[in-house]
Design a protein around this motif. Sequence first.
Motif, PDB file in Angstrom:
ATOM      1  N   THR A  10       0.846  -1.143   0.049  1.00 34.23           N
ATOM      2  CA  THR A  10       0.085  -0.062  -0.045  1.00 34.23           C
ATOM      3  C   THR A  10       0.989   1.096   0.053  1.00 34.23           C
ATOM      4  O   THR A  10       0.529   2.395  -0.649  1.00 34.23           O
ATOM      5  N   MET A  11       2.041   1.341   0.665  1.00 34.91           N
ATOM      6  CA  MET A  11       2.728   2.462   0.875  1.00 34.91           C
ATOM      7  C   MET A  11       3.983   2.314  -0.174  1.00 34.91           C
ATOM      8  O   MET A  11       4.055   3.460  -0.926  1.00 34.91           O
ATOM      9  N   CYS A  64      10.168  -1.606   2.072  1.00 30.70           N
ATOM     10  CA  CYS A  64       8.806  -1.346   2.631  1.00 30.70           C
ATOM     11  C   CYS A  64       8.381  -2.358   2.957  1.00 30.70           C
ATOM     12  O   CYS A  64       7.548  -2.794   2.014  1.00 30.70           O
ATOM     13  N   GLY A 128       0.453   7.772   6.333  1.00 32.25           N
ATOM     14  CA  GLY A 128      -0.700   6.709   5.904  1.00 32.25           C
ATOM     15  C   GLY A 128      -0.625   6.624   4.196  1.00 32.25           C
ATOM     16  O   GLY A 128       0.363   7.233   3.458  1.00 32.25           O
ATOM     17  N   GLN A 129      -1.468   5.890   3.754  1.00 33.51           N
ATOM     18  CA  GLN A 129      -1.729   5.581   2.080  1.00 33.51           C
ATOM     19  C   GLN A 129      -1.922   6.851   1.422  1.00 33.51           C
ATOM     20  O   GLN A 129      -1.159   7.233   0.449  1.00 33.51           O
ATOM     21  N   GLN A 130      -2.583   7.824   2.021  1.00 32.13           N
ATOM     22  CA  GLN A 130      -2.641   9.102   1.146  1.00 32.13           C
ATOM     23  C   GLN A 130      -1.698  10.007   1.242  1.00 32.13           C
ATOM     24  O   GLN A 130      -1.069  10.481   0.162  1.00 32.13           O
ATOM     25  N   ALA A 132       1.689   8.680   1.189  1.00 39.68           N
ATOM     26  CA  ALA A 132       2.464   8.119   0.246  1.00 39.68           C
ATOM     27  C   ALA A 132       2.083   8.546  -1.297  1.00 39.68           C
ATOM     28  O   ALA A 132       2.906   8.779  -2.035  1.00 39.68           O
ATOM     29  N   ILE A 133       0.748   8.333  -1.542  1.00 43.65           N
ATOM     30  CA  ILE A 133       0.217   8.670  -2.722  1.00 43.65           C
ATOM     31  C   ILE A 133       0.528  10.234  -3.177  1.00 43.65           C
ATOM     32  O   ILE A 133       1.044  10.530  -4.144  1.00 43.65           O
ATOM     33  N   TYR A 158       8.872  11.771  -2.106  1.00 45.86           N
ATOM     34  CA  TYR A 158       7.753  11.462  -1.358  1.00 45.86           C
ATOM     35  C   TYR A 158       7.821  12.102  -0.025  1.00 45.86           C
ATOM     36  O   TYR A 158       7.124  11.564   0.924  1.00 45.86           O
ATOM     37  N   HIS A 234     -10.337   2.289   4.710  1.00 48.15           N
ATOM     38  CA  HIS A 234      -9.479   3.244   4.208  1.00 48.15           C
ATOM     39  C   HIS A 234      -8.349   3.213   5.216  1.00 48.15           C
ATOM     40  O   HIS A 234      -8.477   2.863   6.362  1.00 48.15           O
ATOM     41  N   PHE A 236      -5.278   2.977   7.547  1.00 46.30           N
ATOM     42  CA  PHE A 236      -4.086   2.266   8.139  1.00 46.30           C
ATOM     43  C   PHE A 236      -4.806   1.113   9.113  1.00 46.30           C
ATOM     44  O   PHE A 236      -5.682   1.382   9.967  1.00 46.30           O
ATOM     45  N   ASP A 281     -10.103   0.519   9.353  1.00 41.95           N
ATOM     46  CA  ASP A 281      -9.185   1.767   9.658  1.00 41.95           C
ATOM     47  C   ASP A 281      -9.049   1.634  11.093  1.00 41.95           C
ATOM     48  O   ASP A 281      -9.880   1.593  11.741  1.00 41.95           O
TER      49      ASP A 281
END
Length: 293
Positions: A10-11, A64, A128-130, A132-133, A158, A234, A236, A281
């Motif tokens: 995910t990350m 990761c 979190g994922q967001q 990272a994106i 990043y 959504h 973590f 989450d």
Amino acid sequence: MNIAFIGLGTMGFPMAGHLSNAGFNVTVYNRTESKADQWLQQYSGKKAMTPAAAAKGAEVILLCAGRDSDVETLMTGHDGILDGIRQSGQIGHIIIDHTTTSSVLAERMSVTAQQMGCHFVDAPVSGGQQGAINGQLSIMVGCDEQLLDKVITTTAPYTRAIARLGTAGFGQKTKMVNQICIAGLLQGLAEAIHFAQHNNLNIEKVIQVISQGAAGSWQMNNRYQTMLDNDYDHGFAIDWMRKDLGICLDQAKRSGVALPVTELVDQFYAELQLMGEGRSDTSVLLKRLQQQK
């Protein structure tokens, strides 16, 4: 710069993508090969069939993964990173580990790397994922001071914030502080929303007012609405949060520190796992309160 990125979860998937978009020569490895193929459909780079093959031609190797055991296997296992470095016949490689692990593992991997003539940096991330994106992660670094500039340069695509907190293991200890804070904040937010719901308050108006004062937090601003919407698909997952809190509690025992709130929230997450919420989450703490009689 030739870079290896190992672990496209995910990350890791978007993080490796940012490096490719920034112009680095990126070779990726993932245990599930199809994930590497998927990455190559979106980004420029190459894939390797083993961690050793990925590391062999890389100046910097980034990790990761999931757990301590994953990192140790990727580092020291057959066809692992250190095998690739050994085969390259070169010294000075930098291994940057973004996995959240114990500080004990980071310290041990640092010693092992030094014996091979390379450097191991523990650099767990938050955001979190967001994050990272969006390329907006905070990185907590444990390494020798002379390595920091190279770590900053490599991770810049990043990164929103980065700091060296000390030598090997100090990045992981700082991530523990981060997770302890998050656990307490989320439980407090869950209880506050639950209290408001049972006292006929307009929660949106309440949050609008108190978020501007001393009670305000990232968790409040970014999670209260999804909690109200019963949206926990959504962010973590609590399965991973429990892993992290276990690391925190183990380190607390080693250092003679009491973490009563963290222990309690960890128990609440265990209850939620039994309720089938392991992939939800971390803000799902509210659901536990709502389902109590």
